[in-house]
Design an enzyme around this catalytic site. Structure first.
Site, PDB file in Angstrom:
ATOM      1  CG  HIS A  79      15.443  18.544  34.176  1.00  0.00           C
ATOM      2  ND1 HIS A  79      14.548  17.646  33.655  1.00  0.00           N
ATOM      3  CD2 HIS A  79      16.323  17.803  34.898  1.00  0.00           C
ATOM      4  CE1 HIS A  79      14.867  16.416  34.037  1.00  0.00           C
ATOM      5  NE2 HIS A  79      15.940  16.498  34.804  1.00  0.00           N
ATOM      6  CE  LYS A  97      11.530  10.741  31.958  1.00  0.00           C
ATOM      7  NZ  LYS A  97      11.887   9.979  33.156  1.00  0.00           N
ATOM      8  CG  ASP A 178      10.058   8.972  37.037  1.00  0.00           C
ATOM      9  OD1 ASP A 178      11.011   9.783  36.988  1.00  0.00           O
ATOM     10  OD2 ASP A 178      10.226   7.738  37.058  1.00  0.00           O
TER      11      ASP A 178
HETATM   12  N1  LIG Z   1      15.630   8.427  30.143  1.00  0.00           N
HETATM   13  C1  LIG Z   1      15.671   7.513  31.056  1.00  0.00           C
HETATM   14  O1  LIG Z   1      15.787   6.336  30.760  1.00  0.00           O
HETATM   15  C2  LIG Z   1      15.590   7.916  32.476  1.00  0.00           C
HETATM   16  C3  LIG Z   1      15.672   6.960  33.474  1.00  0.00           C
HETATM   17  C4  LIG Z   1      15.692   7.389  34.794  1.00  0.00           C
HETATM   18  C5  LIG Z   1      15.583   8.723  35.086  1.00  0.00           C
HETATM   19  N2  LIG Z   1      15.467   9.637  34.097  1.00  0.00           N
HETATM   20  C6  LIG Z   1      15.389  11.061  34.380  1.00  0.00           C
HETATM   21  O2  LIG Z   1      16.652  11.494  34.822  1.00  0.00           O
HETATM   22  C7  LIG Z   1      16.558  12.417  35.861  1.00  0.00           C
HETATM   23  C8  LIG Z   1      17.349  11.900  37.038  1.00  0.00           C
HETATM   24  O3  LIG Z   1      16.816  10.677  37.467  1.00  0.00           O
HETATM   25  P1  LIG Z   1      17.681   9.590  38.267  1.00  0.00           P
HETATM   26  O4  LIG Z   1      16.818   8.414  38.407  1.00  0.00           O
HETATM   27  O5  LIG Z   1      19.004   9.434  37.660  1.00  0.00           O
HETATM   28  O6  LIG Z   1      17.770  10.327  39.670  1.00  0.00           O
HETATM   29  P2  LIG Z   1      18.843  10.096  40.818  1.00  0.00           P
HETATM   30  O7  LIG Z   1      19.409   8.731  40.752  1.00  0.00           O
HETATM   31  O8  LIG Z   1      18.171  10.530  42.062  1.00  0.00           O
HETATM   32  O9  LIG Z   1      19.999  11.109  40.446  1.00  0.00           O
HETATM   33  C9  LIG Z   1      19.794  12.481  40.319  1.00  0.00           C
HETATM   34  C10 LIG Z   1      21.111  13.190  40.491  1.00  0.00           C
HETATM   35  O10 LIG Z   1      20.840  14.563  40.384  1.00  0.00           O
HETATM   36  C11 LIG Z   1      21.703  15.292  41.221  1.00  0.00           C
HETATM   37  N3  LIG Z   1      20.930  16.247  42.027  1.00  0.00           N
HETATM   38  C12 LIG Z   1      20.958  17.616  41.882  1.00  0.00           C
HETATM   39  N4  LIG Z   1      20.172  18.208  42.735  1.00  0.00           N
HETATM   40  C13 LIG Z   1      19.597  17.232  43.477  1.00  0.00           C
HETATM   41  C14 LIG Z   1      18.697  17.234  44.562  1.00  0.00           C
HETATM   42  N5  LIG Z   1      18.212  18.382  45.069  1.00  0.00           N
HETATM   43  N6  LIG Z   1      18.327  16.067  45.078  1.00  0.00           N
HETATM   44  C15 LIG Z   1      18.785  14.910  44.564  1.00  0.00           C
HETATM   45  N7  LIG Z   1      19.660  14.839  43.548  1.00  0.00           N
HETATM   46  C16 LIG Z   1      20.057  15.995  43.006  1.00  0.00           C
HETATM   47  C17 LIG Z   1      22.450  14.310  42.080  1.00  0.00           C
HETATM   48  O11 LIG Z   1      23.769  14.255  41.597  1.00  0.00           O
HETATM   49  P3  LIG Z   1      24.966  14.949  42.385  1.00  0.00           P
HETATM   50  O12 LIG Z   1      24.696  14.746  43.830  1.00  0.00           O
HETATM   51  O13 LIG Z   1      26.130  14.237  41.888  1.00  0.00           O
HETATM   52  O14 LIG Z   1      24.985  16.395  42.024  1.00  0.00           O
HETATM   53  C18 LIG Z   1      21.758  12.989  41.828  1.00  0.00           C
HETATM   54  O15 LIG Z   1      22.627  11.925  41.826  1.00  0.00           O
HETATM   55  C19 LIG Z   1      15.078  12.589  36.125  1.00  0.00           C
HETATM   56  O16 LIG Z   1      14.595  13.768  35.517  1.00  0.00           O
HETATM   57  C20 LIG Z   1      14.440  11.396  35.486  1.00  0.00           C
HETATM   58  O17 LIG Z   1      13.146  11.646  34.958  1.00  0.00           O
HETATM   59  C21 LIG Z   1      15.477   9.239  32.810  1.00  0.00           C
END
Ligand SMILES: NC(=O)c1ccc[n+]([C@@H]2O[C@H](COP(=O)([O-])OP(=O)(O)OC[C@H]3O[C@@H](n4cnc5c(N)ncnc54)[C@H](OP(=O)(O)O)[C@@H]3O)[C@@H](O)[C@H]2O)c1
Length: 663
Positions: A79, A97, A178
């Protein structure tokens, strides 16, 4: 359609998809671009959500002129890097977040947004839902009397997968960051509302929990105590299913929010159950739109307010929440490898450090030191963790600072951390290191060499630019110190030297000896110097040079003065009030009638010039008719920013005399 805010999404994971879906029903936004680390994934995402501009790198999305607001949906440790880059690209930011993995990162992001004049909000979508506005309304109306106790949990069972984002150390895994971050943010919100404020900071944070084999927390509880003995019990997990509810207990009743965190993902209504005055009521709240659409609309509604941010989640609220999370993690023993001394990474910024174009630093010269010496000198003894060090020191250098003050008695951790930062940043030839040693009772030439040798080891350096005797020992002839310091100069271990807490008489004696023997003398002294007069030294053996005789002496000899406690340790930072005697050290060292008069005059001048009180106090040090360097100890980036503002203030002899009660 074209007046809608054009969004770009960075990352293509779970939440990126949820947000894209929500954005489609927002009243204000439209999704114009997506970026992935792989073009293929970006194209897949584009096909699913009807996005034409699919970028194969995050940089490309930030360079995309059609994008005005960026939603950062990567794992938490990425982030900070991308939020800062987005701010520098002039994009408004909604960052998932937690905004970073620690408070230090949060500070860096907030400062970048401020500097680049962009909107920034941490994506606590639950705060954008009308349910929270209703909660605040009920609490303000004392629907349950005075709030005394809060219980909040957010947890789920994801089993165990060391490779997943949730469990991986390098991806900031664990429940506290998280979803525990929701519980802290809610407790702080409710505690604040109970006190008539927007949010409150806990005065005590405790916790315990279970750490998985990757070092991240699988489950954890926390206890927070707020002013007024309002307490909160919070719980989080990534390996346990929890009730995921909020209960708030007050003197006249209680309330329950059955679905506090992700209410109405697709629209609809939610409820708050109120138990008071012997009856139970269900307060139904209509969402009006899907949750993530509400979040996007919240951004659009406040984007023009920039720093004022959205009241749903202000910058100060984010910073306070991150500090609470740091304390909770510390209690549970969760330290990420990237935060540890041995394995810390080059924090956030991957590009080499360089002073920013808008820097305002001024420099002086010290005989023997090859580099110019910045007039503000960064003290190292207030710095706590490696992330804090990287963020603070990086900022200092980018603002044009280059001189750091440390000492043997500040402890091994301090010198080692400075050395580690210099090494990781590769800036040894760009910084000036002021180190001190031979503090009483080890103030002899032999002890000095012993301590200095150890300091060099701790610093991982083979020389320091300036070395100072930390105290004097009048029982040792000054020349004996001069002899041994010259040996270190000859051996290339010191470029220049001087004395800290040395009287003018002893400094003169040292320099007379050096002249007579054809040796190097003191290049500078480091005594206290500030607008406020030291009433009693904070530590034994300290000397101040703020009196008229010392100032006249420095004016005559032009001996440079490296002023410690240049801001009188908080006296000019709004903490001094004759009626408030709670800060014992402040009272003991700085409280006097004449200092309060100086404070009053500095306040008047600050008001007249439209600057801060602390800046006038620091400018007093910098504008003397002899070379001065002000040692500062900012603990946060905002303190750093305000300190640097002093460099732009010009005080003439009349101003100096008036501030110092001489007129
Ligand atoms: N507000 C909410 O309701 C909510 C819910 C869930 C998560 N979140 C937050 O959102 C963020 C992402 O969570 P998520 O659950 O969406 O995660 P996720 O499914 O693992 O997706 C994260 C994305 O980030 C990118 N990325 C960039 N560098 C990475 C790395 N080194 N390893 C893995 N992925 C990487 C990837 O996209 P590319 O490969 O396309 O670049 C990946 O698809 C977190 O900070 C989490 O706390 C918020």
């Amino acid at each position: 359609m074209s007046s809608r805010l054009p969004w770009g999404i960075l990352g293509t994971g779970n939440i990126a998809k949820a947000f894209a879906k929500g954005l489609a029903s927002s009243k204000t936004g439209r999704l114009v671009a997506v970026a992935s680390r792989s073009k293929e994934k970006a194209d897949q995402f584009g096909a699913e959500f009807g996005v034409k501009r699919c970028h194969g790198s995050y940089e490309a999305l930030l360079a995309d002129k059609d994008v005005q607001a960026v939603y950062i949906a990567t794992p938490h440790p990425m982030h900070a890097e991308w939020a800062i880059k987005a701010a520098e690209a002039g994009k408004h930011i909604l960052c998932e977040k937690p905004i970073g993995i620690n408070h230090a990162e949060a500070m860096a992001i907030v400062e970048a947004a401020r500097r680049n004049d962009v909107f920034l909000m941490e994506a606590f979508m639950y705060r954008c839902h009308p349910q929270i506005r209703k909660l605040v309304e009920l609490l303000r109306a004392k629907a349950i009397g005075e709030v005394r106790l809060i219980r909040a949990s957010f947890g789920f069972n994801a089993g165990f997968n060391p490779e997943s984002r949730l469990f991986k150390n390098a991806l900031g895994g664990g429940g506290i960051l998280d979803v525990g971050c929701y519980t802290t943010s809610l407790a702080r919100l409710v505690a604040g509302v109970a006190q008539g404020k927007d949010f409150a900071e806990p005065i005590d944070v405790r916790g315990m929990g279970h750490r998985c084999e990757t070092g991240v927390d699988g489950w954890a509880i926390g206890e927070l105590r707020f002013p007024g003995d309002l307490v909160a019990q919070i719980a989080t997990a990534i390996q346990l299913t929890m009730d995921n509810q909020v209960r708030i207990f007050g003197t006249d009743g209680s309330l329950v929010i059955p679905d506090p965190w992700i209410p109405n993902r697709d629209g609809g209504s939610s409820k708050i159950i109120l138990q008071a005055k012997g009856k139970t009521d269900e307060v139904v709240v209509e969402a009006g739109a899907p949750l993530y659409a509400l979040e996007a609309d919240t951004v659009a509604a406040h984007i023009d307010k920039r720093q004022a941010a959205s009241p749903a989640m202000t910058w100060d609220d984010t910073l306070g929440n991150m500090r609470t999370l740091d304390r909770w993690r510390e209690a549970v023993g969760v330290v990420y490898d990237s935060e540890k001394f041995e394995t810390c990474s080059a924090w956030i910024q991957t590009r080499p450090l360089a002073p920013r174009k808008d820097r305002t630093m001024k420099y002086g010269r010290l005989e023997g030191v090859t580099m110019p010496v910045s007039r503000l000198v960064m003290g190292v003894d207030n710095i706590t963790t490696m992330p804090h060090i990287f963020v603070m020191f990086d900022d200092f250098v980018e603002r044009g600072g280059n001189t750091f003050d440390t000492a043997y008695v500040y402890g091994a951790a301090c010198e080692k951390a400075l050395g580690q930062w210099v090494k990781k940043r590769g800036v040894r030839d760009q910084v000036v290191i002021l180190d001190k040693g031979a503090h009483t009772p080890y103030c002899t030439p032999e002890d000095m060499t012993r301590q200095f040798t150890e300091s060099l080891e701790r610093l991982q350096m083979d020389y320091v630019d300036i070395y100072m005797m930390h105290r004097d020992n009048p029982e040792v002839p000054a020349g004996e110190f001069v002899d041994v310091l010259n040996e270190h100069v000859k051996a290339g271990r010191i470029r220049a030297f001087g004395g800290s807490n040395w009287t003018a008489e002893r400094t003169d004696a040292a320099n007379a000896y050096a002249k007579q023997k054809g040796l190097k003398g003191f290049a500078a002294v480091s005594n206290n110097f500030s607008l406020a007069r030291l009433v009693e030294p904070p530590w034994g053996g300290c000397i101040a040079s703020s009196d008229a005789k010392s100032r006249a002496g420095h004016t005559k000899t032009q001996m440079p003065l490296m002023a410690w406690s240049s801001q009188a340790r908080g006296f000019f930072a709004g903490r001094a009030d004759p009626k408030d005697r709670s800060d014992k050290e402040l009272v003991r060292c700085w409280y006097s009638d004449d200092n309060f008069q100086r404070l009053e005059r500095a306040q008047q001048m600050a008001k007249k010039r439209g600057v801060l009180l602390i800046q006038i106090a620091l400018a007093y040090v910098l504008c003397q008719p002899f070379p001065t360097y002000a040692l500062i100890g900012p603990r946060s980036l905002s303190e750093m920013r305000t300190s640097f503002g002093a460099l732009d203030i010009d005080l003439g002899p009349e101003d100096l005399a008036w501030l110092n009660l001489e007129r």
